[in-house]
Design a protein around this motif. Structure first.
Motif, short mmCIF file in Angstrom:
data_model
loop_
_atom_site.label_atom_id
_atom_site.label_comp_id
_atom_site.label_asym_id
_atom_site.label_seq_id
_atom_site.Cartn_x
_atom_site.Cartn_y
_atom_site.Cartn_z
N PRO A 55 0.84 -1.20 0.00
CA PRO A 55 0.00 0.00 0.00
C PRO A 55 0.87 1.25 0.00
CG PRO A 55 0.13 -0.91 2.20
CD PRO A 55 0.85 -1.88 1.30
N PRO A 56 0.27 2.42 -0.18
CA PRO A 56 1.06 3.66 -0.12
C PRO A 56 1.78 3.81 1.21
CG PRO A 56 -1.13 4.08 -0.99
CD PRO A 56 -1.13 2.67 -0.49
N LYS A 57 2.86 4.56 1.19
CA LYS A 57 3.57 4.86 2.44
C LYS A 57 2.72 5.79 3.29
CE LYS A 57 8.28 4.44 0.57
NZ LYS A 57 7.88 3.95 -0.77
N VAL A 58 2.87 5.67 4.60
CA VAL A 58 2.16 6.55 5.52
C VAL A 58 3.17 7.34 6.32
CG1 VAL A 58 1.95 4.75 7.28
CG2 VAL A 58 0.39 6.69 7.32
N ASP A 59 2.94 8.64 6.42
CA ASP A 59 3.83 9.54 7.17
C ASP A 59 2.95 10.35 8.11
OD1 ASP A 59 5.47 11.55 8.13
OD2 ASP A 59 6.48 11.91 6.21
N LEU A 60 2.82 9.88 9.35
CA LEU A 60 1.90 10.52 10.28
C LEU A 60 2.38 11.89 10.73
CD1 LEU A 60 0.83 7.38 12.33
CD2 LEU A 60 -0.46 8.56 10.55
N ALA A 61 3.69 12.09 10.77
CA ALA A 61 4.19 13.43 11.08
C ALA A 61 3.76 14.43 10.01
CB ALA A 61 5.71 13.41 11.21
N ARG A 62 3.80 13.99 8.76
CA ARG A 62 3.33 14.84 7.67
C ARG A 62 1.83 15.08 7.77
NH1 ARG A 62 4.74 15.59 2.33
NH2 ARG A 62 6.80 16.13 3.17
N GLU A 63 1.08 14.04 8.15
CA GLU A 63 -0.37 14.21 8.29
C GLU A 63 -0.69 15.24 9.38
OE1 GLU A 63 -2.65 12.95 6.40
OE2 GLU A 63 -1.81 11.14 5.50
#
Length: 757
Positions: free
Chosen positions: A623-631
């Motif tokens: 799946p796509p990468k997840v970047d919670l800091a970016r979110e």
């Protein structure tokens, strides 16, 4: 002959149908050990429903350690009530508290679509009522099998009608949800229901029975044979595969709802709370009186004595076991001081609500239930309600997980010419998972009571809580089961990230999380691996975002035979906004020349995407990468942009990518736009990638420099990607061509009516 405790002592070897009631040999043996004898028929019924998977969480409790390990003191400070209560409660400021919860009613909705879905709504509303709150709105995340399958055509219209029929009659707006199709849900649709309510902080009530001599009052509808076993048993067993046809095996009765009874029950409860004449209230949902009496007693400081023959019935000849197991709807149980009983009864009489004193709080630690003077239940209440079995189910990574991830979408044929890209945009807009949900949502009243600020097709629903200040809350639910199948840890964090982002694009600050974790059989080690990864991913993701899990629901056995559903941990995020008048709409406005900005990074990420699923029937890769800091950064910028009036519209990018976001943005706003693609990146990737952490915003020309400077200063990538063009009546994409808005609308809005209308 009634099976009393004395009779059970005198007949220790009497055979009992514990296996038929869903109990394992060792569980039955443990019950006998707890009681020092065999259980009576009524006790066996209580333990069987309360120790069911649906009520006891016996396969999932061991994994709850992830919640406690990842909830910081700062996160706990936001909660007034959390996991273990009827619903989570958070402080939203100005003296207001909001309670919200998400639960499942999957199996009953397959057996009887209308009543299963309707009573799912009724049950979640009563959870909110039990906390002392006025219910404000509902949402309905739904999952169905293939859209053209005959059984989908059987269950979907009934489920949608049940959700709408019950909610509309209650006068509660339905402000959002999901409708997702995938063959894995064939024979096992998911019907998840969310309710949100509000109260003043000081009006919060928790369910417990304390104070020796206090009275136990059952009020609401009469108890009947409908719903015996109901959701507690149905949701604790795998469907064999023939329930939908003539070979349907005997199943527990699905509950039958009466929303008009629940409507007056809501008003009655609110007046009882306002008068200060209840010690605690518990709704009667799954497991009925078995649950209400044992949980109230277990959470209190003493025991309880209940005279079961005083329970108002609507069927003749009901046995104690049937009365205790019935999940008849629209019932509540209250603990009331003796001095307040008359006042309690007067309020119930005012609302024409049946109320009956059925027992009292006692000294000691026993729950004793009598039937015409004879004792039929004598148990320690905690062993029924809170000390059921707890299993550490075997966990094993699926043997085909590596091959699934290795089978990526890179080799799938991609459109490349302008004509092919244009055709793909229209095809995707008309696909069942991306098409307009208007056929569904028009069956719901989205604006009743006048507090709805945003509703579907907006990214999140928003409801006004305080008429004076305009303070409100936004809610979104999300989950892409294909992402979770490919990587349960990352896929669950992507669900969290999308719900978090959908709240932020409305201008609200994300505050708290609820969840409904829908999985296959816990007896399958591969399913338990998915589950453990998902729980850990959600818990660690919430810690990184700094928002607590306030409660939720686990729904296992969602499979038909050996075929499990896609793992579907639906995540609900609640956000707070100080003034709903500064909300950000989804559709662009009619001001010519407004700038369209794409926030975030676009990568070649198609594993589990809607394009791979719809066009190629493909599931594989990562799946796509997840970047919670970016979110978190993205959310901060969106909220700041809302507060400072810098954003006139915003829409997140998720299923279908930028192409679908553009389609929805122009059609919801009924305004054309011109879009410029990046000449340095493949147009197909730009249009259909499902990279996370992206939002399309419309910015007034006067605010463009200020907004982009803020993004640059805080390190958020942005690209000027288009302008609003009200005069054109088209969506024009550089290098692809023009698509007239009527052509787009025909594609987007025609699919569900053609399938179901």
């Amino acid at each position: 002959m009634t099976d009393t405790v004395d009779n059970a002592k005198a007949t220790p070897e009497q055979a009992q149908p514990y296996r038929e009631l869903g109990l394992k040999d060792d569980e039955y043996a443990r019950i006998r050990e707890i009681l020092g004898r065999r259980p009576t028929d009524a006790e066996l019924a209580m333990y069987s429903v309360m120790w069911s998977e649906h009520c006891s969480y016996k396969s999932s409790k061991v994994h709850w350690k992830h919640w406690s390990a990842n909830t910081t003191p700062e996160m706990k400070a936001k909660m007034l009530a959390g996991i273990g209560e009827n619903a989570g409660v958070v402080d939203i400021g100005d003296g207001w508290a909001v309670t919200f919860k998400l639960e499942s009613h999957n199996h009953p909705s397959y057996v009887e679509p209308y009543q299963g879905a309707a009573t799912g709504v009724g049950g979640i509303v009563r959870d909110i009522m039990a906390m002392g709150a006025r219910p404000l709105a509902v949402m309905d995340p739904l999952r169905f099998g293939a859209p053209d399958h005959p059984d989908t055509k059987r269950v979907l219209p009934g489920i949608v009608s049940g959700v709408g029929g019950y909610g509309n009659c209650l006068g509660l707006p339905n402000i959002g949800g999901e409708v997702v199709f995938d063959p894995s849900y064939q024979g096992n649709p998911l019907v998840n229901a969310l309710c949100v309510g509000a109260m003043r902080v000081e009006d919060l009530h928790l369910a417990h029975a304390s104070g020796t001599g206090n009275k136990v009052i059952l009020f609401g509808a009469r108890t009947g044979l409908d719903g015996i076993g109901g959701v507690s048993v149905l949701a604790s067993e795998t469907f064999s595969g023939d329930e939908g046809g003539t070979g349907r095996k005997k199943l527990p009765a699905v509950q039958v709802g009466d929303p008009f009874t629940e409507k007056v029950l809501i008003e009655c409860c609110l007046e009882l709370f306002a008068e200060g004449i209840v010690v605690g209230i518990q709704d009667l949902g799954g497991a009925g009186l078995s649950c209400a009496t044992s949980e109230l007693a277990s959470a209190g400081d003493g025991g309880m004595h209940v005279e079961l023959d005083r329970v108002p019935l609507r069927a003749k000849g009901m046995t104690p076991a049937e009365i205790l197991s019935s999940e008849s709807q629209e019932r509540m149980c209250a603990v009331v001081k003796p001095s307040d009983v008359d006042a309690f009864m007067r309020v119930c009489a005012k609302w024409d609500v049946i109320a009956t004193e059925i027992g009292e709080v006692t000294e000691g630690d026993r729950l004793i239930i009598t039937w015409h003077g004879e004792t039929v239940v004598d148990v320690p209440p905690r062993t029924v309600a809170h000390e059921g079995p707890m299993y550490e189910r075997p966990i094993e990574r699926p043997h085909d997980q590596d091959s699934l991830q290795a089978n990526g979408p890179e080799q799938l044929a991609r459109p490349s010419t302008p004509d092919e890209l244009r055709a793909e945009i229209l095809r995707m807009a008309a696909s069942p998972n991306l098409a307009s949900r208007r056929w569904v949502t028009e069956q719901y009243d989205r604006y009743v009571r006048g507090g709805t600020v945003l509703a579907q097709p907006s990214d999140s629903g928003m409801i006004r809580v305080d008429e004076q200040t305009g303070r409100g809350v936004a809610l979104a639910t999300d989950c892409n089961g294909r992402f979770v199948k490919l990587d349960p840890y990352t896929g669950t964090q992507l669900a969290l990230a999308e719900a978090y982002r959908n709240v932020a694009v409305s201008g609200a600050t994300p505050l708290a999380v609820t969840n409904c974790l829908n999985f296959g059989s816990p007896e399958d080690p591969a399913v338990m691996w998915q589950f453990e990864q998902a729980v850990r991913g959600l818990a660690e993701g919430c810690k990184e975002l700094g928002i607590p899990v306030t409660g939720g629901n686990v729904s296992f056995y969602n499979q038909t035979g050996s075929t499990a559903i896609l793992p579907t941990p639906v995540v609900g995020v609640l956000g707070v906004i100080d003034d709903v008048r500064r909300r950000i709409p989804t559709g662009i406005g009619a001001e010519a020349g407004e700038t369209l900005l794409l926030l975030g990074d676009t990568r070649d990420e198609f594993g589990g995407s809607e394009w791979a699923h719809e066009v190629h029937g493909h599931l594989g890769g990562l799946p796509p990468k997840v970047d919670l800091a970016r979110e978190k950064l993205l959310a901060d910028i969106l909220v700041a942009g809302s507060r400072d009036g810098m954003i006139s519209a915003a829409h997140d990018l998720s299923d279908g990518g930028l192409a679908q976001t553009l389609v929805e943005t122009v059609l919801i706003g009924e305004v054309g736009a011109r879009v410029f693609l990046d000449p340095d990146q493949d147009p197909f990737v730009q249009l259909f990638s499902e990279s996370a952490g992206r939002v399309l915003v419309a910015v007034p020309r006067s605010e463009e420099l200020r907004f982009t400077e803020m993004c640059t200063a805080r390190g958020l990538p942005w690209r000027r990607t288009g302008v609003v063009d009200p005069e054109s009546g088209t969506l024009e994409i550089q290098g692809v061509g023009e698509i007239a808005l009527p052509e787009l609308r025909e594609a987007w809005e025609g699919t569900l009516p053609a399938l179901f209308g």
